[in-house]
Design an enzyme around this catalytic site. Structure first.
Site, short mmCIF file in Angstrom:
data_model
loop_
_atom_site.label_atom_id
_atom_site.label_comp_id
_atom_site.label_asym_id
_atom_site.label_seq_id
_atom_site.Cartn_x
_atom_site.Cartn_y
_atom_site.Cartn_z
N SER A 154 -62.35 54.36 57.48
CA SER A 154 -62.95 54.62 58.79
C SER A 154 -62.33 55.75 59.61
CB SER A 154 -62.99 53.25 59.62
OG SER A 154 -63.46 52.30 58.51
C1 LIG Z 1 -65.37 51.28 55.86
S1 LIG Z 1 -64.61 50.62 54.36
C2 LIG Z 1 -63.04 49.85 54.67
C3 LIG Z 1 -61.94 50.74 55.47
C4 LIG Z 1 -60.65 50.00 55.27
N1 LIG Z 1 -60.35 49.08 56.31
C5 LIG Z 1 -59.43 51.17 55.43
O1 LIG Z 1 -58.87 51.12 56.47
O2 LIG Z 1 -59.57 52.15 54.70
C6 LIG Z 1 -65.32 49.16 53.78
C7 LIG Z 1 -64.89 48.62 52.68
O3 LIG Z 1 -65.65 47.12 52.46
C8 LIG Z 1 -65.83 46.91 51.10
N2 LIG Z 1 -66.44 45.88 50.75
C9 LIG Z 1 -67.84 45.78 51.15
N3 LIG Z 1 -68.42 44.62 50.81
C10 LIG Z 1 -67.34 43.84 50.62
C11 LIG Z 1 -67.05 42.41 50.15
N4 LIG Z 1 -68.12 41.42 50.36
N5 LIG Z 1 -65.74 42.02 50.16
C12 LIG Z 1 -64.69 42.81 50.24
N6 LIG Z 1 -64.76 44.10 50.46
C13 LIG Z 1 -66.13 44.59 50.63
C14 LIG Z 1 -66.17 48.40 50.71
O4 LIG Z 1 -66.01 48.58 49.40
C15 LIG Z 1 -65.26 49.40 51.31
O5 LIG Z 1 -64.18 49.75 50.80
#
Ligand SMILES: C[S@@+](CC[C@H](N)C(=O)[O-])C[C@H]1O[C@@H](n2cnc3c(N)ncnc32)[C@H](O)[C@@H]1O
Length: 232
Positions: free
Chosen positions: A78
């Protein structure tokens, strides 16, 4: 709300001094913009070199206000402002038991670990195996060995370490997954992008003895939550 324009990948050129200066300037900008208020979150943002948790071909853009693509399906780190945007309303603090849904690069987990300190706990779940491996390696390389990392569906939470003081969902859902509300302590807070009337609102939830209180913080734009209680 607009979409994001991500600059093209390129070989990294910047020195660690240049990145250090950008990090400090970014923190000062976050304070001036009103995103960052608490000393503890400020110190955490200064301590974690964001550039080290970004794919090499995007490293030079570490402090730009754009989400950067990561290995995996639709994963991003993000924008820099997203971290205080989420952690300030959560009131994330020393000693908290913290659950993150969406490990991504590992940056959010590293910042949270700096905030909660050794007396707290960070658990982070990532659904995509490629992204999980990327985030896991980043944290290992940065010396974060005590964050609990789970490759699985974060919409189900992680009951083994529940209840949590604070939960951050870093992908957009239609309704906050019920298991995550269940795994929140009474008096605990959860933050998540929620899809409402065709837009995404960042929603803060407080769990009280008599139910939950809900507050919209602002409009945001995040990748969709996957899994059992996800959108896709
Ligand atoms: C905006 S990114 C996260 C950014 C992260 N917090 C960082 O600091 O880099 C959202 C993440 O959520 C993951 N995601 C989506 N659905 C999910 C789920 N049900 N459980 C775990 N991760 C999930 C995606 O694969 C993605 O890597």
């Amino acid at each position: 709300m607009r979409g994001w324009i991500v600059p093209p990948p390129k070989e990294p050129t910047k020195s660690s001094e240049a990145f250090g200066k950008e990090r400090e300037e970014k923190v000062n900008w976050l304070i001036r913009q009103g995103y960052l208020r608490s000393d503890r979150i400020k110190e955490a943002l200064l301590r974690v070199p964001r550039e080290d948790l970004i794919p090499p071909l995007y490293r030079d853009y570490a402090y730009l206000e754009v989400p950067i693509p990561l290995p995996g399906k639709e994963a991003t780190i993000s924008c820099p402002h997203s971290y205080p945007l989420f952690y300030e309303p959560l009131g994330l603090d020393r000693g908290h038991q913290f659950l993150e849904v969406g490990l991504g690069s590992g940056y959010g987990a590293a910042v949270a670990r700096e905030v909660v300190g050794p007396e707290g706990l960070v658990v982070s779940i990532e659904i995509d195996p490629l992204t999980f491996e990327f985030g896991r390696k980043n944290l290992k390389n940065r010396g974060y060995h005590d964050i609990i990392l789970v490759n699985g569906d974060g919409s189900l939470g992680y009951p083994a370490k529940s209840p949590y003081d604070r939960i951050s969902i870093t992908a957009a859902c239609i309704d906050v997954p019920p298991p995550l509300i269940e795994q929140l302590k009474i008096g605990g807070r959860l933050i998540s992008p929620v899809i409402e009337d065709g837009i995404q609102n960042l929603v803060l939830i407080e769990k009280g003895e008599k139910g939950i209180r809900r507050k919209v913080i602002c409009e945001v734009l995040y990748v969709f939550l996957r899994g059992m209680y996800g959108v896709i």
